[in-house]
Motif scaffolding. Structure first.
Motif, PDB file in Angstrom:
ATOM      1  N   THR A   1       0.482  -4.662  15.531  1.00  0.00           N
ATOM      2  CA  THR A   1      -0.775  -4.943  14.819  1.00  0.00           C
ATOM      3  C   THR A   1      -0.845  -4.242  13.452  1.00  0.00           C
ATOM      4  O   THR A   1      -0.189  -3.231  13.241  1.00  0.00           O
ATOM      5  CB  THR A   1      -1.981  -4.507  15.682  1.00  0.00           C
ATOM      6  OG1 THR A   1      -1.759  -3.156  16.134  1.00  0.00           O
ATOM      7  CG2 THR A   1      -2.150  -5.407  16.879  1.00  0.00           C
TER       8      THR A   1
ATOM      9  N   TRP B   1      -3.168  -2.676   9.911  1.00  0.00           N
ATOM     10  CA  TRP B   1      -4.171  -1.640   9.690  1.00  0.00           C
ATOM     11  C   TRP B   1      -5.523  -2.183   9.245  1.00  0.00           C
ATOM     12  O   TRP B   1      -6.506  -1.460   9.221  1.00  0.00           O
ATOM     13  CB  TRP B   1      -3.680  -0.657   8.602  1.00  0.00           C
ATOM     14  CG  TRP B   1      -3.162  -1.370   7.381  1.00  0.00           C
ATOM     15  CD1 TRP B   1      -1.855  -1.666   7.110  1.00  0.00           C
ATOM     16  CD2 TRP B   1      -3.930  -1.917   6.294  1.00  0.00           C
ATOM     17  NE1 TRP B   1      -1.758  -2.367   5.917  1.00  0.00           N
ATOM     18  CE2 TRP B   1      -3.019  -2.529   5.397  1.00  0.00           C
ATOM     19  CE3 TRP B   1      -5.292  -1.954   5.978  1.00  0.00           C
ATOM     20  CZ2 TRP B   1      -3.424  -3.169   4.230  1.00  0.00           C
ATOM     21  CZ3 TRP B   1      -5.696  -2.596   4.813  1.00  0.00           C
ATOM     22  CH2 TRP B   1      -4.774  -3.192   3.961  1.00  0.00           C
TER      23      TRP B   1
ATOM     24  N   ARG C   1      -7.837  -8.523  20.440  1.00  0.00           N
ATOM     25  CA  ARG C   1      -7.636  -9.983  20.402  1.00  0.00           C
ATOM     26  C   ARG C   1      -6.303 -10.372  21.030  1.00  0.00           C
ATOM     27  O   ARG C   1      -6.106 -11.514  21.433  1.00  0.00           O
ATOM     28  CB  ARG C   1      -7.726 -10.469  18.949  1.00  0.00           C
ATOM     29  CG  ARG C   1      -7.994 -11.934  18.816  1.00  0.00           C
ATOM     30  CD  ARG C   1      -8.416 -12.315  17.421  1.00  0.00           C
ATOM     31  NE  ARG C   1      -7.304 -12.297  16.479  1.00  0.00           N
ATOM     32  CZ  ARG C   1      -7.421 -12.656  15.192  1.00  0.00           C
ATOM     33  NH1 ARG C   1      -8.600 -13.028  14.719  1.00  0.00           N
ATOM     34  NH2 ARG C   1      -6.394 -12.619  14.386  1.00  0.00           N
TER      35      ARG C   1
ATOM     36  N   GLY D   1       0.481  -9.539  10.911  1.00  0.00           N
ATOM     37  CA  GLY D   1       0.902  -8.762   9.747  1.00  0.00           C
ATOM     38  C   GLY D   1       1.401  -9.684   8.658  1.00  0.00           C
ATOM     39  O   GLY D   1       1.005 -10.857   8.577  1.00  0.00           O
ATOM     40  N   SER D   2       2.314  -9.181   7.841  1.00  0.00           N
ATOM     41  CA  SER D   2       2.752  -9.947   6.679  1.00  0.00           C
ATOM     42  C   SER D   2       3.711 -11.067   7.070  1.00  0.00           C
ATOM     43  O   SER D   2       4.398 -10.999   8.095  1.00  0.00           O
ATOM     44  CB  SER D   2       3.429  -9.004   5.687  1.00  0.00           C
ATOM     45  OG  SER D   2       4.582  -8.468   6.288  1.00  0.00           O
TER      46      SER D   2
ATOM     47  N   LEU E   1      -0.148 -14.438  10.342  1.00  0.00           N
ATOM     48  CA  LEU E   1       0.451 -13.871   9.117  1.00  0.00           C
ATOM     49  C   LEU E   1      -0.494 -13.940   7.915  1.00  0.00           C
ATOM     50  O   LEU E   1      -1.689 -14.066   8.074  1.00  0.00           O
ATOM     51  CB  LEU E   1       1.768 -14.598   8.843  1.00  0.00           C
ATOM     52  CG  LEU E   1       2.735 -14.642  10.036  1.00  0.00           C
ATOM     53  CD1 LEU E   1       3.982 -15.452   9.701  1.00  0.00           C
ATOM     54  CD2 LEU E   1       3.105 -13.233  10.499  1.00  0.00           C
TER      55      LEU E   1
ATOM     56  N   CYS F   1      -6.961 -11.190   5.865  1.00  0.00           N
ATOM     57  CA  CYS F   1      -6.032 -12.304   5.706  1.00  0.00           C
ATOM     58  C   CYS F   1      -6.754 -13.604   5.390  1.00  0.00           C
ATOM     59  O   CYS F   1      -6.163 -14.534   4.874  1.00  0.00           O
ATOM     60  CB  CYS F   1      -5.225 -12.472   6.989  1.00  0.00           C
ATOM     61  SG  CYS F   1      -6.294 -12.573   8.426  1.00  0.00           S
TER      62      CYS F   1
ATOM     63  N   GLU G   1      -1.050 -13.368  -2.169  1.00  0.00           N
ATOM     64  CA  GLU G   1      -2.191 -12.726  -1.531  1.00  0.00           C
ATOM     65  C   GLU G   1      -2.450 -11.386  -2.234  1.00  0.00           C
ATOM     66  O   GLU G   1      -1.559 -10.548  -2.307  1.00  0.00           O
ATOM     67  CB  GLU G   1      -1.779 -12.493  -0.071  1.00  0.00           C
ATOM     68  CG  GLU G   1      -2.858 -12.050   0.842  1.00  0.00           C
ATOM     69  CD  GLU G   1      -2.308 -11.821   2.268  1.00  0.00           C
ATOM     70  OE1 GLU G   1      -1.134 -11.442   2.425  1.00  0.00           O
ATOM     71  OE2 GLU G   1      -3.077 -12.020   3.217  1.00  0.00           O
TER      72      GLU G   1
HETATM   73  P1  NAP Z   1       3.078  -5.544   7.701  1.00  0.00           P
HETATM   74  O1  NAP Z   1       3.664  -4.694   6.666  1.00  0.00           O
HETATM   75  O2  NAP Z   1       3.761  -6.800   8.070  1.00  0.00           O
HETATM   76  O3  NAP Z   1       2.884  -4.626   8.983  1.00  0.00           O
HETATM   77  C1  NAP Z   1       2.278  -5.067  10.171  1.00  0.00           C
HETATM   78  C2  NAP Z   1       2.812  -4.257  11.335  1.00  0.00           C
HETATM   79  O4  NAP Z   1       4.186  -4.595  11.537  1.00  0.00           O
HETATM   80  C3  NAP Z   1       2.781  -2.748  11.127  1.00  0.00           C
HETATM   81  O5  NAP Z   1       2.471  -2.146  12.364  1.00  0.00           O
HETATM   82  C4  NAP Z   1       4.204  -2.457  10.693  1.00  0.00           C
HETATM   83  O6  NAP Z   1       4.593  -1.129  10.873  1.00  0.00           O
HETATM   84  C5  NAP Z   1       4.966  -3.404  11.597  1.00  0.00           C
HETATM   85  N1  NAP Z   1       6.338  -3.694  11.209  1.00  0.00           N
HETATM   86  C6  NAP Z   1       6.883  -3.769   9.979  1.00  0.00           C
HETATM   87  N2  NAP Z   1       8.205  -4.064  10.068  1.00  0.00           N
HETATM   88  C7  NAP Z   1       8.503  -4.179  11.387  1.00  0.00           C
HETATM   89  C8  NAP Z   1       9.679  -4.465  12.126  1.00  0.00           C
HETATM   90  N3  NAP Z   1      10.846  -4.715  11.544  1.00  0.00           N
HETATM   91  N4  NAP Z   1       9.596  -4.494  13.477  1.00  0.00           N
HETATM   92  C9  NAP Z   1       8.434  -4.254  14.091  1.00  0.00           C
HETATM   93  N5  NAP Z   1       7.282  -3.959  13.446  1.00  0.00           N
HETATM   94  C10 NAP Z   1       7.304  -3.939  12.112  1.00  0.00           C
HETATM   95  O7  NAP Z   1       1.585  -5.984   7.314  1.00  0.00           O
HETATM   96  P2  NAP Z   1       0.410  -5.063   6.802  1.00  0.00           P
HETATM   97  O8  NAP Z   1       0.602  -4.828   5.355  1.00  0.00           O
HETATM   98  O9  NAP Z   1       0.210  -3.899   7.690  1.00  0.00           O
HETATM   99  O10 NAP Z   1      -0.844  -6.022   7.063  1.00  0.00           O
HETATM  100  C11 NAP Z   1      -1.326  -6.880   6.101  1.00  0.00           C
HETATM  101  C12 NAP Z   1      -0.831  -8.302   6.348  1.00  0.00           C
HETATM  102  O11 NAP Z   1      -1.300  -8.752   7.617  1.00  0.00           O
HETATM  103  C13 NAP Z   1      -1.385  -9.269   5.347  1.00  0.00           C
HETATM  104  O12 NAP Z   1      -0.402 -10.163   4.909  1.00  0.00           O
HETATM  105  C14 NAP Z   1      -2.469 -10.017   6.130  1.00  0.00           C
HETATM  106  O13 NAP Z   1      -2.744 -11.291   5.620  1.00  0.00           O
HETATM  107  C15 NAP Z   1      -1.865 -10.044   7.489  1.00  0.00           C
HETATM  108  N6  NAP Z   1      -2.910 -10.249   8.514  1.00  0.00           N
HETATM  109  C16 NAP Z   1      -2.974 -11.448   9.148  1.00  0.00           C
HETATM  110  C17 NAP Z   1      -3.962 -11.676  10.083  1.00  0.00           C
HETATM  111  C18 NAP Z   1      -4.043 -13.002  10.777  1.00  0.00           C
HETATM  112  O14 NAP Z   1      -4.744 -13.082  11.782  1.00  0.00           O
HETATM  113  N7  NAP Z   1      -3.368 -14.046  10.315  1.00  0.00           N
HETATM  114  C19 NAP Z   1      -4.874 -10.677  10.401  1.00  0.00           C
HETATM  115  C20 NAP Z   1      -4.779  -9.458   9.749  1.00  0.00           C
HETATM  116  C21 NAP Z   1      -3.779  -9.256   8.804  1.00  0.00           C
HETATM  117  P3  NAP Z   1       5.016  -0.228   9.588  1.00  0.00           P
HETATM  118  O15 NAP Z   1       3.825  -0.272   8.676  1.00  0.00           O
HETATM  119  O16 NAP Z   1       5.317   1.086  10.169  1.00  0.00           O
HETATM  120  O17 NAP Z   1       6.199  -0.874   8.924  1.00  0.00           O
END
Ligand code: NAP
Length: 480
Positions: free
Chosen positions: A149, A151, A160, A228-229, A251, A284, A384
């Motif tokens: 998940t 932040w 969820r 996440g991303s 995403l 997001c 974004e």
């Molecule tokens: P992120 O960089 O993709 O990180 C999300 C999670 O994934 C963090 O816990 C992160 O940990 C982990 N992670 C990263 N690389 C990984 C790997 N190789 N294996 C396993 N876990 C890994 O995203 P974020 O910057 O935290 O969140 C913002 C993004 O989330 C935005 O793009 C937003 O649009 C999206 N989002 C989407 C929704 C939706 O419902 N569609 C809802 C909320 C947010 P680390 O930080 O330690 O790398």
């Protein structure tokens, strides 16, 4: 500071990481160190998966009624502890405490909703080919779920995923975002108080690459549920192919917000204000491109600017509308988008700079920003932003705005305001998005299927659709 436990939770026990290492956690509003959290790694993730795997046979065979009661207990406990959970969230994430409480209660609602849905996971009886045959379809939990998940919604993104997973009879391991581990830990404290059997839910904070790799390579993990991303989502999807694991992805987004000439402009301005500045634009589904019909552009912009002027920014522990951004990287991205747009001809109507003075000196604060004359060659039109910037783009025809709105690899959320029924139906059909708000700028309802198309993800969370992703079909061909 609120008293909080901060350890890993594996097989019903609070424990340190195998490495004994911990990493520091900082408050984005003040830059102050809050505490430290365990830096879990691959072995911790493996132990957590083992615990979830061992707990699966008993939990998956628990009567649905019993799982329902457990989930309902969790709901009650989250509600009873909402103020404390909100404070924890504000401390580590920055959003205003009132907004944090709203998220906690919304997150709790997933447990309430899925406590009911647990009892309604029905099978099917299909007309068979012979009178001495019955074709039955059962739905069974998929197995151990690995949940990852972000932040920006530190509580509700966890509930969820875990509420429908537990309702289905799955067991789970969660890796929360490193920026917001305390909200996850506080939820797990509640899961323990609610009496979930040991191993049903497990929590590992720490090294994303190591924990993620264990999730991907361990055959006992049958499903990965990630929010996440898009970049990380693609990696997890690609790697999951090696064991054909089920994957759900929520995403990134790049939402268009369209104001048609016949719209109720006051309602649209109010809707945009909420949508754009909720969580300081770090959602997001928030509007990242505001398309306004040229005939109402001046009036609408003036109405919106009037509202933006009233937005207060500060430490979320105080009575403010908007808190800090999560960290310096996030702030740099916002600032770069604004600078790039201005260099290419956009006009700054409000904000456009980092807030640095007085109480803002130590935190990551950015002034609520409105840009006009935004064009397709600017980064903000393509990427974004994840921050408090509303970029306005004029349009003249429906075809033109539909083309611009769909001109993105993302397909999560879109919004439009109109009072015309024919426009409503046509535009809903033509927008390539998983969720569309029509004269409405909020989309997170527990009973609705939340999720995107194109590169915004696959699968749905929430509602009856949310439980589907944690179930397999099993067809029985019974002869007698
Ligand atoms: P992120 O960089 O993709 O990180 C999300 C999670 O994934 C963090 O816990 C992160 O940990 C982990 N992670 C990263 N690389 C990984 C790997 N190789 N294996 C396993 N876990 C890994 O995203 P974020 O910057 O935290 O969140 C913002 C993004 O989330 C935005 O793009 C937003 O649009 C999206 N989002 C989407 C929704 C939706 O419902 N569609 C809802 C909320 C947010 P680390 O930080 O330690 O790398």
């Amino acid at each position: 500071m609120t008293e909080i436990r901060n350890q890993l939770f594996i097989n019903g026990h609070w424990t340190e990481a195998r490495s004994s290492l911990r990493s520091a956690l900082f408050n984005p509003a003040t830059g102050e160190r809050i505490t430290t959290v365990p830096s879990g790694g691959r072995e911790d993730a493996r132990a957590a998966v083992e615990a979830a795997y061992a707990a699966f046979p008993a939990w998956s065979q628990t009567a649905a009624e019993e799982r329902s009661v457990c989930l309902r207990r969790i709901y009650d406990l989250i509600v009873a502890n909402a103020d404390r959970l909100a404070e924890i969230m504000t401390l580590e994430q920055g959003k205003p405490v009132k907004e944090a409480k709203g998220e906690v209660l919304w997150g709790a609602d997933f447990f309430l909703w899925y406590s009911e849905e647990a009892k309604r996971i029905y099978g099917e009886v299909i007309p068979s080919s012979r009178t001495t045959q019955r074709i039955l379809v059962q739905r069974q939990p998929i197995g151990v779920v690995a949940a990852i998940t972000p932040w920006n919604f530190p509580s509700s993104m966890i509930t969820r995923k875990l509420a429908p997973a537990l309702a289905a009879g799955c067991t789970a391991v969660l890796k929360p975002a490193p920026e917001t581990p305390l909200s996850a830990i506080a939820l797990f404290d509640i899961f323990q108080q609610a009496g979930l059997p040991a191993g049903v839910v497990n929590l590992v904070t720490g090294n994303a690459l190591e924990i993620g790799q264990e999730f991907l390579e361990n055959e006992k993990v049958r499903k990965i549920s990630f929010t996440g991303s898009t970049a990380v989502g693609k990696y997890l999807l690609e790697q999951s192919a090696k064991q054909v694991k089920k994957v759900s992805l929520e995403l990134g987004g790049h939402a268009p917000f369209i104001v048609f000439p016949d719209a109720d402009l006051d309602a649209a301005a109010e809707g945009l204000l909420y949508n754009k500045f909720q969580n300081n634009g770090q959602t997001c589904i928030c509007a990242n491109r505001v398309f306004v019909h040229a005939s109402v552009q001046e009036t609408f912009t003036a109405k919106f600017l009037e509202k933006v002027k009233q937005v207060t920014v500060g430490n979320g522990m105080n009575d403010v509308n908007v808190g800090p951004l999560i960290h310096e990287r996030a702030l740099a991205k916002v600032d770069n988008h604004v600078k790039d747009a201005v260099a290419k001809g956009a006009k700054v109507m409000a904000g456009g700079f980092r807030l640095m003075d007085g109480e803002y000196a130590q935190g990551c604060y950015y002034a609520p920003t409105v840009l006009t004359d935004v064009t397709a060659d600017m980064d903000i039109f393509r990427e974004e932003t994840f921050g408090p910037v509303a970029p306005f783009i004029p349009f003249r025809t429906e075809d033109e705005v539909i083309r611009m709105a769909n001109d993105t690899p993302y397909g999560l959320a879109a919004y439009f305001y109109t009072t015309d029924l024919a426009t409503t139906m046509r535009v809903s059909d033509r927008l390539e998005y998983g969720m569309i708000g029509i004269n409405e700028s909020a989309l997170g309802y527990v009973q609705a299927p939340f999720g995107g198309i194109k590169q915004s993800g696959m699968g749905r969370e929430g509602g009856r659709h949310g439980v589907d992703d944690f179930l397999e079909y099993k067809y029985l061909n019974v002869n007698f």
